[in-house]
Design an enzyme around this catalytic site. Structure first.
Site: not given
Length: 434
Positions: A167, A253, A282
């Site tokens: 994801f 990632d 983030k």
């Protein structure tokens, strides 16, 4: 309103509240706001039935004044908690001076950010973007162009390899790599040039990377949305070896796993390996503003030329200044070590005190953790709603997995409070199932 009524019925059926009318009264302010959101906002999320109006540190308060300990932290974006005072001060001061210019002209903060972040993570160059998914898209563009210009892959034949249950967002490219039907269905045709292999399976990695048209292998060091899935020890080290062997770029990632979330600055640090391309995001903006960074070497970054990639807001002075401040706080306040210590305590206490028939699995690293719920006792959402009722906010990853990603600035007292609520919630879930 149907969803709200079902939620209220769930509360009345399951929660041991002496004054049931009080439940309805407490939900009234939130219900009006939720109804308004349902009426005017696209229905692309299914949030918990709580409306937060204030946050400070590791805690939040809803519109009715109820206090919650935050074990979601904005999907691991609020690593330093809500409204960290040092970063808030930087936000105010920088916003007074300069917030945005676009990359059409230079500004005085982007060079400072580029130097600081590259030295911080030991890379040569950085591309500043906004969101995590933009960071991943940027990495794929770099990898494809590198494949054609450096590896000499035939034009339009480049392949990027991903793993199952990955994801990294919901753009058309991201959902083209997804095997989650909710994110994937009815958005075709899908982006070509992507291959999906089993996760945590080195034989599959070796087989896939033998294809001379593979330019990159992109993977989360720990899978987040899949349910905080930690690979076998040695997996990442072998990924590094195989990518080097087959002249394939390894893209790590670390949008969710980076910046101390797993108890190390980067999750790849656990195996002392370095990717060719690193993506961070983030929490990089301190929870105030989106910013992501793509870091790599001079050689790989040389494929980008003026006009070949960009972003209106990417590298804006306000976000860049906040990123510098965030990275400084991570070092100065020892949050990486705090994440490691409190994460070990969290898993140990939960495993020792939770009934194994209800919660068969507790897993994670640092303060990136998950509980697996036995469906015979209820769903992950059932458990999340009980936790919310008892004053802890978190959210399921799927029907059986509850994530636990609190802020890295939590104290031992904070984590103890969270542990106590989780234990009470699981015991209530078990009692309700009888």
């Amino acid at each position: 309103m149907e969803t709200l009524n079902k939620t209220l019925q769930f509360f009345l059926r399951n929660f041991h509240t002496k004054d049931l009318a009080n439940v309805s009264r407490q939900m009234s302010s939130a219900a009006n706001l939720i109804a308004k959101e349902k009426q005017y906002n696209a229905n692309n999320y299914a949030p918990l039935p709580v409306v937060i109006s204030r946050g400070q540190g590791a805690y939040m308060w809803d519109v009715d004044g109820k206090k919650y300990i935050d074990f979601l932290a904005g999907f691991a974006t609020l690593n330093l908690g809500h409204s960290h005072p040092k970063i808030l001060n930087v936000l105010i001061e920088q916003a007074k001076v300069l917030s945005h210019t676009s990359r059409a002209i230079h500004n005085d903060i982007l060079p400072e950010f580029a130097e600081y972040v590259t030295k911080y993570f030991n890379f040569d160059r950085v591309v500043a973007m906004n969101t995590g998914v933009e960071g991943a898209e940027t990495s794929l563009k770099i990898a494809r162009r590198w494949g054609y210009r450096k590896k000499k892959i035939p034009e339009n034949q480049a392949v990027v390899v991903f793993v199952e249950k990955n994801f990294w967002g919901r753009t058309l490219s991201a959902i083209s790599t997804s095997n989650n039907p909710v994110a994937h269905e009815h958005y075709g045709p899908y982006m070509p040039g992507f291959q999906i292999i089993p996760y945590n399976d080195l034989e599959s990695v070796e087989t896939a990377l033998k294809n001379p048209n593979v330019c990159a292998f992109m993977i989360e060091p720990i899978q987040g949305e899949a349910g905080v899935i930690v690979p076998n020890d040695g997996y990442l080290k072998e990924v590094r070896r195989l990518c080097t062997k087959h002249n394939v770029l390894w893209i790590a990632d670390e949008i969710q796993t980076g910046l101390g979330r797993t108890g190390a600055l980067l999750a790849v640090d656990y195996e002392n390996v370095k990717p060719d391309i690193l993506i961070i995001g983030k929490g990089l903006g301190g929870g105030f503003i989106p910013i992501s960074g793509i870091l790599s070497s001079d050689d790989i970054m040389s494929v980008l030329t003026p006009g070949s990639h960009g972003s209106t807001f990417g590298g804006n002075p306000l976000a860049a200044k906040l990123a510098i401040s965030t990275l400084k706080v991570i070092k100065e306040e020892g949050v990486v070590e705090n994440s490691r210590i409190l994460g070990e305590k969290l898993r140990k206490e939960l495993r020792n005190q939770l009934p194994e028939d209800v919660i068969p699995i507790v897993r994670g690293k640092g303060l990136m953790n998950a509980l697996v719920v036995n469906p015979n006792y209820g769903s992950a959402m059932d458990l999340s709603l009980i936790m919310m009722d008892l004053g802890l906010i978190t959210k399921p990853c799927d029907d059986t997995t509850v994530r636990l990603t609190p802020a890295l600035i939590m104290t031992e007292a904070d984590i103890n409070e969270g542990i106590d609520i989780i234990i009470k919630s699981v015991n209530r879930l078990k009692q309700n199932a009888k």
